[in-house]
Design an enzyme around this catalytic site. Sequence first.
Site, PDB file in Angstrom:
ATOM      1  N   VAL A  11      10.007   9.159  -5.801  1.00 17.17           N
ATOM      2  CA  VAL A  11      10.415   8.369  -6.964  1.00 17.17           C
ATOM      3  C   VAL A  11      11.074   9.259  -8.031  1.00 17.17           C
ATOM      4  O   VAL A  11      12.147   8.946  -8.549  1.00 17.17           O
ATOM      5  CB  VAL A  11       9.196   7.613  -7.554  1.00 17.17           C
ATOM      6  CG1 VAL A  11       9.528   6.998  -8.908  1.00 17.17           C
ATOM      7  CG2 VAL A  11       8.743   6.545  -6.584  1.00 17.17           C
ATOM      8  N   THR A 121       2.797   3.831 -10.021  1.00 21.56           N
ATOM      9  CA  THR A 121       2.131   2.534  -9.869  1.00 21.56           C
ATOM     10  C   THR A 121       0.696   2.677 -10.359  1.00 21.56           C
ATOM     11  O   THR A 121      -0.083   3.452  -9.788  1.00 21.56           O
ATOM     12  CB  THR A 121       2.157   2.107  -8.382  1.00 21.56           C
ATOM     13  OG1 THR A 121       3.522   2.062  -7.971  1.00 21.56           O
ATOM     14  CG2 THR A 121       1.509   0.763  -8.179  1.00 21.56           C
ATOM     15  N   PHE A 150      10.447  -0.158  -8.074  1.00 16.56           N
ATOM     16  CA  PHE A 150      10.443  -1.044  -6.902  1.00 16.56           C
ATOM     17  C   PHE A 150      11.284  -0.494  -5.762  1.00 16.56           C
ATOM     18  O   PHE A 150      11.520  -1.185  -4.784  1.00 16.56           O
ATOM     19  CB  PHE A 150      10.945  -2.440  -7.301  1.00 16.56           C
ATOM     20  CG  PHE A 150      10.054  -3.129  -8.288  1.00 16.56           C
ATOM     21  CD1 PHE A 150       8.899  -3.773  -7.868  1.00 16.56           C
ATOM     22  CD2 PHE A 150      10.341  -3.099  -9.642  1.00 16.56           C
ATOM     23  CE1 PHE A 150       8.056  -4.389  -8.775  1.00 16.56           C
ATOM     24  CE2 PHE A 150       9.502  -3.719 -10.563  1.00 16.56           C
ATOM     25  CZ  PHE A 150       8.353  -4.368 -10.132  1.00 16.56           C
ATOM     26  N   PHE A 250      11.024 -10.147   5.626  1.00 17.54           N
ATOM     27  CA  PHE A 250       9.600  -9.804   5.730  1.00 17.54           C
ATOM     28  C   PHE A 250       8.823 -10.751   6.641  1.00 17.54           C
ATOM     29  O   PHE A 250       7.616 -10.936   6.476  1.00 17.54           O
ATOM     30  CB  PHE A 250       8.945  -9.741   4.336  1.00 17.54           C
ATOM     31  CG  PHE A 250       9.050  -8.370   3.736  1.00 17.54           C
ATOM     32  CD1 PHE A 250      10.265  -7.897   3.271  1.00 17.54           C
ATOM     33  CD2 PHE A 250       7.951  -7.528   3.683  1.00 17.54           C
ATOM     34  CE1 PHE A 250      10.381  -6.624   2.776  1.00 17.54           C
ATOM     35  CE2 PHE A 250       8.066  -6.247   3.169  1.00 17.54           C
ATOM     36  CZ  PHE A 250       9.286  -5.795   2.718  1.00 17.54           C
ATOM     37  N   GLY A 254       4.901  -6.926  13.789  1.00 15.76           N
ATOM     38  CA  GLY A 254       4.915  -5.567  14.329  1.00 15.76           C
ATOM     39  C   GLY A 254       3.522  -4.988  14.337  1.00 15.76           C
ATOM     40  O   GLY A 254       2.517  -5.717  14.296  1.00 15.76           O
ATOM     41  N   GLY A 258       2.530   0.371   6.755  1.00 17.04           N
ATOM     42  CA  GLY A 258       1.937   1.666   6.399  1.00 17.04           C
ATOM     43  C   GLY A 258       2.655   2.182   5.165  1.00 17.04           C
ATOM     44  O   GLY A 258       3.079   1.403   4.316  1.00 17.04           O
ATOM     45  N   CYS A 261       2.721   3.183  -0.202  1.00 17.83           N
ATOM     46  CA  CYS A 261       2.569   2.183  -1.272  1.00 17.83           C
ATOM     47  C   CYS A 261       1.725   0.965  -0.882  1.00 17.83           C
ATOM     48  O   CYS A 261       0.701   0.716  -1.509  1.00 17.83           O
ATOM     49  CB  CYS A 261       3.942   1.738  -1.756  1.00 17.83           C
ATOM     50  SG  CYS A 261       4.791   3.072  -2.608  1.00 17.83           S
ATOM     51  N   ARG A 329       2.928   8.787   5.713  1.00 24.27           N
ATOM     52  CA  ARG A 329       1.664   8.409   5.105  1.00 24.27           C
ATOM     53  C   ARG A 329       1.227   7.038   5.639  1.00 24.27           C
ATOM     54  O   ARG A 329       1.986   6.083   5.610  1.00 24.27           O
ATOM     55  CB  ARG A 329       1.785   8.410   3.578  1.00 24.27           C
ATOM     56  CG  ARG A 329       1.937   9.827   3.031  1.00 24.27           C
ATOM     57  CD  ARG A 329       2.128   9.870   1.524  1.00 24.27           C
ATOM     58  NE  ARG A 329       3.492   9.608   1.126  1.00 24.27           N
ATOM     59  CZ  ARG A 329       3.949   9.766  -0.117  1.00 24.27           C
ATOM     60  NH1 ARG A 329       3.135  10.164  -1.080  1.00 24.27           N
ATOM     61  NH2 ARG A 329       5.205   9.514  -0.414  1.00 24.27           N
TER      62      ARG A 329
HETATM   63  P1  NAD Z   1       5.164  11.980  -4.237  1.00 20.59           P
HETATM   64  O1  NAD Z   1       3.852  12.421  -3.759  1.00 20.59           O
HETATM   65  O2  NAD Z   1       6.330  11.948  -3.296  1.00 20.59           O
HETATM   66  O3  NAD Z   1       5.618  12.891  -5.483  1.00 20.59           O
HETATM   67  C1  NAD Z   1       4.790  13.217  -6.553  1.00 20.59           C
HETATM   68  C2  NAD Z   1       5.195  14.574  -7.082  1.00 20.59           C
HETATM   69  O4  NAD Z   1       4.443  14.855  -8.258  1.00 20.59           O
HETATM   70  C3  NAD Z   1       4.947  15.727  -6.104  1.00 20.59           C
HETATM   71  O5  NAD Z   1       6.140  16.454  -5.919  1.00 20.59           O
HETATM   72  C4  NAD Z   1       3.874  16.579  -6.814  1.00 20.59           C
HETATM   73  O6  NAD Z   1       3.991  17.961  -6.549  1.00 20.59           O
HETATM   74  C5  NAD Z   1       4.164  16.263  -8.267  1.00 20.59           C
HETATM   75  N1  NAD Z   1       3.081  16.547  -9.193  1.00 20.59           N
HETATM   76  C6  NAD Z   1       1.756  16.377  -9.022  1.00 20.59           C
HETATM   77  N2  NAD Z   1       1.094  16.744 -10.136  1.00 20.59           N
HETATM   78  C7  NAD Z   1       2.026  17.158 -11.024  1.00 20.59           C
HETATM   79  C8  NAD Z   1       1.970  17.670 -12.356  1.00 20.59           C
HETATM   80  N3  NAD Z   1       0.813  17.817 -13.004  1.00 20.59           N
HETATM   81  N4  NAD Z   1       3.131  18.002 -12.947  1.00 20.59           N
HETATM   82  C9  NAD Z   1       4.310  17.876 -12.309  1.00 20.59           C
HETATM   83  N5  NAD Z   1       4.427  17.393 -11.052  1.00 20.59           N
HETATM   84  C10 NAD Z   1       3.286  17.048 -10.432  1.00 20.59           C
HETATM   85  O7  NAD Z   1       4.933  10.541  -4.877  1.00 20.59           O
HETATM   86  P2  NAD Z   1       5.973   9.321  -4.920  1.00 20.59           P
HETATM   87  O8  NAD Z   1       6.060   8.668  -3.578  1.00 20.59           O
HETATM   88  O9  NAD Z   1       7.203   9.752  -5.623  1.00 20.59           O
HETATM   89  O10 NAD Z   1       5.158   8.317  -5.849  1.00 20.59           O
HETATM   90  C11 NAD Z   1       4.970   8.513  -7.234  1.00 20.59           C
HETATM   91  C12 NAD Z   1       4.456   7.232  -7.841  1.00 20.59           C
HETATM   92  O11 NAD Z   1       5.437   6.199  -7.686  1.00 20.59           O
HETATM   93  C13 NAD Z   1       3.177   6.707  -7.207  1.00 20.59           C
HETATM   94  O12 NAD Z   1       2.393   6.083  -8.175  1.00 20.59           O
HETATM   95  C14 NAD Z   1       3.702   5.676  -6.225  1.00 20.59           C
HETATM   96  O13 NAD Z   1       2.755   4.662  -5.948  1.00 20.59           O
HETATM   97  C15 NAD Z   1       4.875   5.087  -6.983  1.00 20.59           C
HETATM   98  N6  NAD Z   1       5.910   4.488  -6.147  1.00 20.59           N
HETATM   99  C16 NAD Z   1       6.291   5.099  -4.977  1.00 20.59           C
HETATM  100  C17 NAD Z   1       7.306   4.527  -4.219  1.00 20.59           C
HETATM  101  C18 NAD Z   1       7.729   5.141  -2.918  1.00 20.59           C
HETATM  102  O14 NAD Z   1       8.434   4.469  -2.153  1.00 20.59           O
HETATM  103  N7  NAD Z   1       7.376   6.380  -2.621  1.00 20.59           N
HETATM  104  C19 NAD Z   1       7.933   3.345  -4.637  1.00 20.59           C
HETATM  105  C20 NAD Z   1       7.539   2.782  -5.837  1.00 20.59           C
HETATM  106  C21 NAD Z   1       6.524   3.357  -6.584  1.00 20.59           C
END
Ligand code: NAD
Length: 438
Positions: A11, A121, A150, A250, A254, A258, A261, A329
């Site tokens: 994100v 989130t 999103f 949707f 399947g 997973g 999120c 994941r």
């Molecule tokens: P991610 O694990 O890919 O990335 C998180 C990053 O934060 C990592 O690089 C980590 O090293 C860094 N981090 C951790 N602690 C830190 C700190 N103290 N200071 C600076 N950096 C730090 O996570 P993501 O998939 O990007 O998800 C982030 C948030 O967004 C979550 O809440 C997730 O639910 C939400 N989200 C994710 C998606 C998705 O598709 N991945 C979509 C929508 C919302």
Amino acid sequence: MNIAVVGTGYVGLVTGTCLADTGNHVICVDIDEAKVAAMQRGEIPIYEPNLDTLFHRNIAAGRLGFTTDLQKAVDGSSVVFLALPTPPDEDGSADLSYVLGVADELGKMMTDYKVIVDKSTVPVGTADKVREAIAAHAAVDFDVVSNPEFLREGFAVDDFMKPDRIVVGCSGNRAAAIMTELYEPYTNESKPLILMDERSAELTKYASNSFLATKITFMNEIANFCELVGADVDTVRKGMGADPRIGSRFLYPGIGYGGSCFPKDVKALRKSASDVGYDFRVLTSVMNVNDDQKTILFDPMKEHFGGSLEGIKIAMWGLAFKPETDDIREAPSLYMIEKLLAAGAQIVAFDPEAMDNVKSKIGDVIDYKSREMDALDGADCLLICTEWAAFRTPDFNDMANRMNGKVIFDGRNLYDKGKMARLGWTYRSIGRPLNTAS
Ligand code: NAD
């Protein structure tokens, strides 16, 4: 605007890069020193289609930078995005320690007005907690905004650049004006920025993901039922999806959802509900059905091989939790691997992007091949776990020549079952009548 993005994962990196591409100056912060060093060398730490062009273009233009120094990033920025992990705690609730830990640090660092934008989130009420954590130290004005993300992995750049909607929860006019200006390049009448209060914004994200997980799960149950009564879920799906109240997206059955999120967001919403005395029964069922669905092909496989998988060689196509990502994941493939290995099977896997991540997680307990066809050599059957486009029109003759048996267990319904029957394959998919080669 000058912007800091704290947390440079899926994100954060997409948000930072896309905001830089519309002319902002963005500094991305992460605590992972190796990751930051790689990005400073111009290397992208994740696979996400179309991200590399934007990433390199904005670094070259001097609008996108990377640091481990939060203070430096915060000092020059008027808007600070939090894109930090919110993984599930043991009881299913979202772990807010990353978000609140950074909020605490920000409070000590801020010397002028800033908008702190939560993109992670998070459960209802988190904006208030972030505000409290900052206010405990800060002597300056600030606003906290809830701006749930999103984007879908695999389509993240497109989703950020052309969102269906942008949800912004905030209570102050000053912050609302800044957020409206920042997102102006991405919004129009049909792609609105929807302003609301912080709690509603926080819940909108959980409600959306939980609804989508429910839709998938409902279809998986319909598919399982189809198999028992001789109906074909493909035609049921088309008949249902033609109703605009239902919609055709949707509805594909399947081996379960997973990713990082849906599983955690469904759990977290259920836990938030139970914290206030509400038993969210639909979500409990969604979680249970999805858990079973991930390994629903295990029993039919075992049955096909006469009740034992001991020594059976299984080729596995697809490890990522969905196509166009390297993210594993909560991937259904991992649950199948665990069960198949415990039953004594051997696995030879191929995935276009996710093999390194699987190797780091489980090591060499399975074999890996760098081409999908090579995974088939000497295999007793093929198991498909991810619907990568490259798997959709394979050379079935070449496959048959390489494999010991013409047997496919397809967890993503990629092939036409009539065609598979004509080609003489034993083809087991989800919710469609079984083809048994004669
Ligand atoms: P991610 O694990 O890919 O990335 C998180 C990053 O934060 C990592 O690089 C980590 O090293 C860094 N981090 C951790 N602690 C830190 C700190 N103290 N200071 C600076 N950096 C730090 O996570 P993501 O998939 O990007 O998800 C982030 C948030 O967004 C979550 O809440 C997730 O639910 C939400 N989200 C994710 C998606 C998705 O598709 N991945 C979509 C929508 C919302």
